[in-house]
Motif scaffolding. Structure first.
Motif, PDB file in Angstrom:
ATOM      1  N   ILE A  17      44.968  37.718  40.464  1.00 33.65           N
ATOM      2  CA  ILE A  17      43.451  39.238  41.344  1.00 33.65           C
ATOM      3  C   ILE A  17      42.196  39.168  40.828  1.00 33.65           C
ATOM      4  CG2 ILE A  17      44.146  41.709  40.221  1.00 33.65           C
ATOM      5  CD1 ILE A  17      47.066  41.388  40.163  1.00 33.65           C
ATOM      6  N   GLY A  18      42.233  38.851  38.924  1.00 31.12           N
ATOM      7  CA  GLY A  18      40.575  38.263  38.300  1.00 31.12           C
ATOM      8  C   GLY A  18      40.111  37.873  39.442  1.00 31.12           C
ATOM      9  N   THR A  19      40.231  37.053  39.791  1.00 36.68           N
ATOM     10  CA  THR A  19      39.350  35.768  40.592  1.00 36.68           C
ATOM     11  C   THR A  19      39.345  36.428  42.110  1.00 36.68           C
ATOM     12  OG1 THR A  19      41.258  33.914  40.994  1.00 36.68           O
ATOM     13  CG2 THR A  19      39.991  34.191  39.197  1.00 36.68           C
ATOM     14  N   GLN A  20      39.836  36.733  42.714  1.00 34.62           N
ATOM     15  CA  GLN A  20      39.610  36.895  44.195  1.00 34.62           C
ATOM     16  C   GLN A  20      39.196  38.424  44.186  1.00 34.62           C
ATOM     17  OE1 GLN A  20      43.724  38.404  45.433  1.00 34.62           O
ATOM     18  NE2 GLN A  20      44.163  35.745  45.843  1.00 34.62           N
ATOM     19  N   LEU A  21      39.486  39.562  43.197  1.00 30.90           N
ATOM     20  CA  LEU A  21      38.363  40.687  42.779  1.00 30.90           C
ATOM     21  C   LEU A  21      36.476  40.085  42.889  1.00 30.90           C
ATOM     22  CD1 LEU A  21      38.361  43.775  43.086  1.00 30.90           C
ATOM     23  CD2 LEU A  21      38.705  43.647  40.890  1.00 30.90           C
ATOM     24  N   ALA A  22      36.880  39.352  41.882  1.00 28.04           N
ATOM     25  CA  ALA A  22      35.637  39.124  41.455  1.00 28.04           C
ATOM     26  C   ALA A  22      34.764  38.499  42.704  1.00 28.04           C
ATOM     27  CB  ALA A  22      35.271  37.869  40.459  1.00 28.04           C
ATOM     28  N   TYR A  23      35.538  37.404  43.732  1.00 24.99           N
ATOM     29  CA  TYR A  23      34.813  36.589  44.664  1.00 24.99           C
ATOM     30  C   TYR A  23      34.303  37.079  45.907  1.00 24.99           C
ATOM     31  CZ  TYR A  23      34.872  33.825  48.596  1.00 24.99           C
ATOM     32  OH  TYR A  23      34.846  33.714  49.757  1.00 24.99           O
ATOM     33  N   VAL A  24      35.501  38.768  45.552  1.00 34.64           N
ATOM     34  CA  VAL A  24      34.329  39.615  47.081  1.00 34.64           C
ATOM     35  C   VAL A  24      33.673  40.695  46.381  1.00 34.64           C
ATOM     36  CG1 VAL A  24      35.523  41.990  47.734  1.00 34.64           C
ATOM     37  CG2 VAL A  24      37.448  40.433  47.731  1.00 34.64           C
TER      38      VAL A  24
ATOM     39  N   GLY B 162      28.372  48.887  43.904  1.00 37.53           N
ATOM     40  CA  GLY B 162      28.395  49.028  42.964  1.00 37.53           C
ATOM     41  C   GLY B 162      29.072  50.238  42.377  1.00 37.53           C
ATOM     42  N   LEU B 163      30.152  51.103  43.131  1.00 41.69           N
ATOM     43  CA  LEU B 163      30.492  52.415  42.674  1.00 41.69           C
ATOM     44  C   LEU B 163      30.839  51.644  41.779  1.00 41.69           C
ATOM     45  CD1 LEU B 163      31.103  55.194  42.441  1.00 41.69           C
ATOM     46  CD2 LEU B 163      31.876  55.108  44.628  1.00 41.69           C
ATOM     47  N   ILE B 164      32.105  50.919  42.823  1.00 43.12           N
ATOM     48  CA  ILE B 164      33.632  50.143  41.897  1.00 43.12           C
ATOM     49  C   ILE B 164      32.879  49.418  40.698  1.00 43.12           C
ATOM     50  CG2 ILE B 164      34.908  48.039  42.468  1.00 43.12           C
ATOM     51  CD1 ILE B 164      34.816  48.111  45.584  1.00 43.12           C
ATOM     52  N   ARG B 165      31.745  48.441  40.507  1.00 43.62           N
ATOM     53  CA  ARG B 165      32.044  47.895  38.882  1.00 43.62           C
ATOM     54  C   ARG B 165      31.443  49.048  38.438  1.00 43.62           C
ATOM     55  NH1 ARG B 165      27.690  42.180  40.704  1.00 43.62           N
ATOM     56  NH2 ARG B 165      28.339  41.892  42.025  1.00 43.62           N
ATOM     57  N   SER B 166      30.645  50.239  38.442  1.00 40.88           N
ATOM     58  CA  SER B 166      30.391  51.069  37.263  1.00 40.88           C
ATOM     59  C   SER B 166      32.108  51.614  37.004  1.00 40.88           C
ATOM     60  CB  SER B 166      29.479  52.430  38.159  1.00 40.88           C
ATOM     61  OG  SER B 166      28.016  51.111  38.875  1.00 40.88           O
ATOM     62  N   LEU B 167      32.701  51.888  38.132  1.00 38.32           N
ATOM     63  CA  LEU B 167      33.688  52.440  37.298  1.00 38.32           C
ATOM     64  C   LEU B 167      34.329  51.763  37.338  1.00 38.32           C
ATOM     65  CD1 LEU B 167      35.291  53.566  41.227  1.00 38.32           C
ATOM     66  CD2 LEU B 167      34.561  55.182  38.656  1.00 38.32           C
ATOM     67  N   PHE B 168      34.800  50.129  37.296  1.00 34.08           N
ATOM     68  CA  PHE B 168      35.041  49.634  36.119  1.00 34.08           C
ATOM     69  C   PHE B 168      34.441  49.260  34.947  1.00 34.08           C
ATOM     70  CE2 PHE B 168      36.915  46.437  39.880  1.00 34.08           C
ATOM     71  CZ  PHE B 168      38.291  46.613  39.877  1.00 34.08           C
TER      72      PHE B 168
ATOM     73  N   ASP C  69      42.051  43.544  34.157  1.00 36.40           N
ATOM     74  CA  ASP C  69      41.893  42.897  33.218  1.00 36.40           C
ATOM     75  C   ASP C  69      40.360  43.412  33.324  1.00 36.40           C
ATOM     76  OD1 ASP C  69      40.731  42.592  30.728  1.00 36.40           O
ATOM     77  OD2 ASP C  69      41.971  41.235  30.426  1.00 36.40           O
ATOM     78  N   VAL C  70      39.960  43.910  32.641  1.00 41.17           N
ATOM     79  CA  VAL C  70      37.943  44.421  33.653  1.00 41.17           C
ATOM     80  C   VAL C  70      36.914  43.089  32.589  1.00 41.17           C
ATOM     81  CG1 VAL C  70      36.363  45.989  33.486  1.00 41.17           C
ATOM     82  CG2 VAL C  70      38.805  46.777  33.684  1.00 41.17           C
ATOM     83  N   ILE C  71      37.722  43.107  31.648  1.00 43.46           N
ATOM     84  CA  ILE C  71      36.580  41.806  31.120  1.00 43.46           C
ATOM     85  C   ILE C  71      36.494  40.693  32.009  1.00 43.46           C
ATOM     86  CG2 ILE C  71      36.310  40.597  28.566  1.00 43.46           C
ATOM     87  CD1 ILE C  71      35.810  43.952  28.640  1.00 43.46           C
ATOM     88  N   SER C  72      38.642  40.120  32.312  1.00 47.53           N
ATOM     89  CA  SER C  72      38.021  38.944  32.873  1.00 47.53           C
ATOM     90  C   SER C  72      37.325  39.011  33.684  1.00 47.53           C
ATOM     91  CB  SER C  72      40.095  38.376  32.992  1.00 47.53           C
ATOM     92  OG  SER C  72      40.342  38.652  31.511  1.00 47.53           O
TER      93      SER C  72
ATOM     94  N   ILE D 229      33.387  37.117  37.894  1.00 47.13           N
ATOM     95  CA  ILE D 229      31.550  38.022  38.269  1.00 47.13           C
ATOM     96  C   ILE D 229      30.591  37.056  37.677  1.00 47.13           C
ATOM     97  CG2 ILE D 229      30.216  39.695  38.966  1.00 47.13           C
ATOM     98  CD1 ILE D 229      32.019  41.172  38.676  1.00 47.13           C
ATOM     99  N   GLN D 230      29.928  36.857  36.100  1.00 45.32           N
ATOM    100  CA  GLN D 230      28.908  36.812  35.777  1.00 45.32           C
ATOM    101  C   GLN D 230      28.761  34.698  36.012  1.00 45.32           C
ATOM    102  OE1 GLN D 230      28.604  37.570  31.524  1.00 45.32           O
ATOM    103  NE2 GLN D 230      28.655  39.923  32.177  1.00 45.32           N
ATOM    104  N   PHE D 231      30.278  34.128  35.761  1.00 46.49           N
ATOM    105  CA  PHE D 231      30.685  32.499  35.898  1.00 46.49           C
ATOM    106  C   PHE D 231      30.119  32.452  37.486  1.00 46.49           C
ATOM    107  CE2 PHE D 231      32.187  28.547  36.623  1.00 46.49           C
ATOM    108  CZ  PHE D 231      31.826  27.924  35.146  1.00 46.49           C
TER     109      PHE D 231
END
Length: 288
Positions: free
Chosen positions: A100-107, A117-123, A162-165, A170-172
Motif C-alpha cells: 500500500i505504501g509504495t503504491q501510494l508513494a508511486y501515485v 498537495g492536499l493529500i500530502r498535507s493531510l498525511f 504508515d505515514v512515515i513509511s 516518496i523521498q527515495f
C-alpha cells in the motif's frame, strides 16, 4: 593559548582536550543509561524467587545456570503460541504496508493531479496526531465491525497506512529518474508493470528501512494489542508477559525472563541480517 604536542607532532590546546574528555564522558554516560536496564533485567531473570524478594535488583544471582524462570515463563505465558501470533501479525502487516505504501508513494510522486498537495498535507497532519487521542473512535469502529478479540481484526487495523513509511518511499522515489518510466511506456509497459518491475525493485533500500521501523513498532506494540486482543489464545509476545501481573503483586523475575525470551528472536534476526539492515538504512538515508 598554550598547546600540548604529542610525539607524532600533533598539537592539542587545553580547550580541545577538555572538549574531547567531555565527549567521551557523554558517550560513556548514555551508553550506561542504555545498558544498565538490560543488564539488570538479565540478572533478575536468573534469580530465584527468594533472591528476588530478599536482594536488591543490582545484586548478582547466585547461580547463572538457573533456567527455571525461563522455562516457567515460557510455559505459563504460552510464549510459543504468542510468538506464532506475533510472527503472523508481523508478516501480514509488513507485506500489506509495503504494498500500500509504495503504491501510494508511486501515485503521489509520479502523477500530478488536483489535491496531490492536499493529500500530502493531510498525511503530515495525521502523523502529528497522538494515536491515544483517536483510540475511542478506532475502538468504536473495531467494535462495530466485530474486529475486537479477533487476530484478523488486529491485523487489518495495524495495516493502516504508515505515514512515515510513505514519506520515506516518496523521498527515495524522487531520486529515481522519470526517464525510466518514459522509456518503459515507449516500450509498451503499463503503469502497473512500471511499478512492479522497475520502481519496486529500486525501492529495496527504502523498503528495508520502512520494514525495520514498522516491524519494531508492531513486534513491541502493547497498548493496542492489550486493548483489542484480550483472549489468551490470540495474545502476542508483548502482552503475554501480562500473565505475571496480578492484584497481589508482579513476579518480576518471571517477567524479566520473558523479556529476555522475547528479545532473542529479534536479536537473532539482527545478527543474521545486520549487513542488509545497515546497507538498507544507509542507502535509504543518503538517497532520501
Amino acid at each position: 593559548m598554550a598547546t600540548m604536542t604529542t610525539k607524532s607532532g600533533k598539537s592539542f590546546s587545553p580547550g580541545a582536550i577538555v572538549w574531547k574528555v567531555l565527549e567521551y564522558f557523554i558517550l560513556i554516560f548514555f551508553s550506561l543509561v542504555a545498558v544498565i536496564p538490560v543488564v539488570t533485567c538479565a540478572m533478575m531473570a536468573f534469580k530465584t524467587k527468594d533472591e528476588y524478594m530478599s536482594k536488591s535488583a543490582m545484586s548478582l544471582p547466585e547461580n547463572w545456570l538457573n533456567f527455571d524462570n525461563f522455562i516457567e515463563a515460557f510455559q505459563k505465558a504460552d510464549m510459543g503460541h504468542a510468538f506464532i501470533n506475533s510472527v503472523i501479525v508481523l508478516i501480514c502487516v509488513l507485506i500489506v504496508s509495503v504494498i500500500i505504501g509504495t503504491q501510494l508513494a508511486y501515485v503521489l510522486d509520479r502523477f500530478k493531479f488536483p489535491g496531490n498537495g492536499l493529500i500530502r498535507s493531510l498525511f503530515l497532519i495525521a502523523s502529528l496526531l497522538p494515536a491515544v487521542a483517536m483510540q475511542v473512535t478506532v475502538f468504536n469502529i473495531m467494535s462495530a465491525l466485530n474486529f475486537v478479540n479477533h487476530l484478523y481484526g488486529y491485523i487489518i487495523m495495524s495495516c493502516g497506512t504508515d505515514v512515515i513509511s510513505v514519506y520515506i518511499f516518496i523521498q527515495f522515489m524522487e531520486n529515481i529518474s522519470q526517464s525510466l518510466d518514459e522509456s518503459a511506456i515507449v516500450d509498451g509497459a503499463s503503469y502497473w508493470t512500471i511499478y512492479w518491475k522497475i520502481i519496486l525493485p529500486l525501492l529495496k533500500p527504502a523498503i528495508v528501512t520502512a520494514c525495520i521501523l514498522k516491524g519494531v513498532g508492531i513486534y513491541n506494540e502493547y497498548y493496542a494489542a492489550q486493548l483489542y486482543l484480550q483472549k489468551k489464545e490470540i495474545r502476542t509476545m508483548a502482552i503475554s508477559l501480562y500473565t505475571f501481573v496480578g492484584p497481589m503483586g508482579s513476579q518480576y523475575n518471571l517477567i524479566c525472563a520473558g523479556v529476555i525470551i522475547s528479545l532473542l528472536p529479534a536479536l537473532i534476526v539482527f545478527i543474521l541480517c545486520q549487513k542488509q539492515i545497515y546497507s538498507g538504512i544507509t542507502a535509504g538515508a543518503v538517497k532520501g
